[in-house]
Motif scaffolding. Sequence first.
Motif, PDB file in Angstrom:
ATOM      1  N   SER A  66       0.828  -1.218   0.000  1.00 14.80           N
ATOM      2  CA  SER A  66       0.000   0.000   0.000  1.00 14.80           C
ATOM      3  C   SER A  66       0.860   1.266   0.000  1.00 14.80           C
ATOM      4  O   SER A  66       0.667   2.162   0.817  1.00 14.80           O
ATOM      5  N   LEU A  67       1.813   1.334  -0.928  1.00 15.84           N
ATOM      6  CA  LEU A  67       2.744   2.458  -0.967  1.00 15.84           C
ATOM      7  C   LEU A  67       2.773   3.122  -2.340  1.00 15.84           C
ATOM      8  O   LEU A  67       2.666   2.453  -3.362  1.00 15.84           O
ATOM      9  N   ASN A  68       2.971   4.438  -2.329  1.00 17.82           N
ATOM     10  CA  ASN A  68       3.225   5.152  -3.577  1.00 17.82           C
ATOM     11  C   ASN A  68       4.721   5.014  -3.904  1.00 17.82           C
ATOM     12  O   ASN A  68       5.447   4.304  -3.209  1.00 17.82           O
ATOM     13  N   LEU A  69       5.175   5.689  -4.938  1.00 21.05           N
ATOM     14  CA  LEU A  69       6.577   5.559  -5.351  1.00 21.05           C
ATOM     15  C   LEU A  69       7.540   6.001  -4.251  1.00 21.05           C
ATOM     16  O   LEU A  69       8.550   5.342  -4.011  1.00 21.05           O
ATOM     17  N   LEU A  70       7.234   7.093  -3.555  1.00 20.06           N
ATOM     18  CA  LEU A  70       8.124   7.570  -2.496  1.00 20.06           C
ATOM     19  C   LEU A  70       8.188   6.566  -1.346  1.00 20.06           C
ATOM     20  O   LEU A  70       9.267   6.265  -0.835  1.00 20.06           O
ATOM     21  N   GLY A  71       7.041   6.046  -0.962  1.00 16.46           N
ATOM     22  CA  GLY A  71       7.002   5.044   0.106  1.00 16.46           C
ATOM     23  C   GLY A  71       7.710   3.759  -0.292  1.00 16.46           C
ATOM     24  O   GLY A  71       8.391   3.130   0.517  1.00 16.46           O
ATOM     25  N   HIS A  72       7.554   3.365  -1.554  1.00 16.57           N
ATOM     26  CA  HIS A  72       8.216   2.165  -2.065  1.00 16.57           C
ATOM     27  C   HIS A  72       9.740   2.346  -2.032  1.00 16.57           C
ATOM     28  O   HIS A  72      10.471   1.451  -1.574  1.00 16.57           O
ATOM     29  N   ALA A  73      10.217   3.502  -2.486  1.00 16.54           N
ATOM     30  CA  ALA A  73      11.658   3.782  -2.461  1.00 16.54           C
ATOM     31  C   ALA A  73      12.180   3.774  -1.022  1.00 16.54           C
ATOM     32  O   ALA A  73      13.249   3.221  -0.746  1.00 16.54           O
ATOM     33  N   TRP A  74      11.417   4.372  -0.118  1.00 16.20           N
ATOM     34  CA  TRP A  74      11.811   4.406   1.294  1.00 16.20           C
ATOM     35  C   TRP A  74      11.857   3.000   1.891  1.00 16.20           C
ATOM     36  O   TRP A  74      12.789   2.646   2.603  1.00 16.20           O
ATOM     37  N   ARG A  75      10.848   2.181   1.604  1.00 20.43           N
ATOM     38  CA  ARG A  75      10.820   0.809   2.120  1.00 20.43           C
ATOM     39  C   ARG A  75      12.047   0.037   1.646  1.00 20.43           C
ATOM     40  O   ARG A  75      12.715  -0.640   2.435  1.00 20.43           O
ATOM     41  N   LEU A  76      12.367   0.153   0.355  1.00 24.71           N
ATOM     42  CA  LEU A  76      13.550  -0.541  -0.169  1.00 24.71           C
ATOM     43  C   LEU A  76      14.828  -0.019   0.492  1.00 24.71           C
ATOM     44  O   LEU A  76      15.754  -0.789   0.759  1.00 24.71           O
ATOM     45  N   TRP A  77      14.869   1.287   0.756  1.00 22.09           N
ATOM     46  CA  TRP A  77      16.046   1.894   1.384  1.00 22.09           C
ATOM     47  C   TRP A  77      16.236   1.352   2.806  1.00 22.09           C
ATOM     48  O   TRP A  77      17.329   0.924   3.157  1.00 22.09           O
ATOM     49  N   ILE A  78      15.180   1.358   3.606  1.00 27.95           N
ATOM     50  CA  ILE A  78      15.331   0.924   5.002  1.00 27.95           C
ATOM     51  C   ILE A  78      15.503  -0.589   5.110  1.00 27.95           C
ATOM     52  O   ILE A  78      16.035  -1.077   6.108  1.00 27.95           O
ATOM     53  N   GLU A  79      15.090  -1.323   4.087  1.00 25.96           N
ATOM     54  CA  GLU A  79      15.311  -2.772   4.068  1.00 25.96           C
ATOM     55  C   GLU A  79      16.644  -3.126   3.412  1.00 25.96           C
ATOM     56  O   GLU A  79      16.926  -4.289   3.157  1.00 25.96           O
ATOM     57  N   ASN A  80      17.458  -2.100   3.134  1.00 32.60           N
ATOM     58  CA  ASN A  80      18.796  -2.266   2.557  1.00 32.60           C
ATOM     59  C   ASN A  80      18.769  -2.965   1.198  1.00 32.60           C
ATOM     60  O   ASN A  80      19.628  -3.799   0.902  1.00 32.60           O
ATOM     61  N   MET A  81      17.771  -2.608   0.377  1.00 30.96           N
ATOM     62  CA  MET A  81      17.651  -3.148  -0.977  1.00 30.96           C
ATOM     63  C   MET A  81      17.419  -2.032  -1.992  1.00 30.96           C
ATOM     64  O   MET A  81      16.543  -2.132  -2.844  1.00 30.96           O
ATOM     65  N   PRO A  82      18.196  -0.938  -1.930  1.00 32.89           N
ATOM     66  CA  PRO A  82      17.895   0.207  -2.785  1.00 32.89           C
ATOM     67  C   PRO A  82      17.979  -0.086  -4.282  1.00 32.89           C
ATOM     68  O   PRO A  82      17.241   0.506  -5.070  1.00 32.89           O
TER      69      PRO A  82
END
Length: 149
Positions: free
Chosen positions: A49-65
Amino acid sequence: MVGTYGYMPPEYAVHGRYSMKSDVFSFGVIILEIISGNKIKGFYDSENSLNLLGHAWRLWIENMPLELLDTHLFEMCISSEVIRSIHVGLLCVQQKPEDRPDMSSVILMLNGEKLLPQPKAPGFYSGKSSLEATSLSSNQMSLTIFEAR
C-alpha cells in the motif's frame, strides 16, 4: 492552489505554504522517477500500500535500494552512483522542508563532493502502522485515517 499532483511538497499540498525548498521536493521526485522508470502518479505498490516515495523508502530501510532501479537500466549503471542518486532523491523528498538539502548541496551530493546524511521518511509516506493494521476491532467498528493526497 495550483501544482502537479505528486510533485507538490507536503507543506504546499496540505497547508498551501510554499517554502524555499519546495522545488527540492519536486526534484527528488523526478530523481526517483528516473531511477525507477515509474511516474509518481501511476505507481502503486499494492502489496505494501505504498506510492513511489514510500516504495523507495521501504527498499532503502530494508537495505535493498537497487531493487528500485528500472530493470532496463541495470546493466548500464554503476551501482554506487545509483545508490547515491537514490539517497539524494530521498533526502530531497523529506517531509519537513528544513530536513531537505538546498539545491547547491544537492549538486555537491550528486557529484560526490559532500557527505550524505541519513534520510528520514519521505513526505506522504503511508507505511503500515499498528493502528492501520488493526483498523477492524472485535466489534467490527471501522476506523478511517485521513491522509493528504
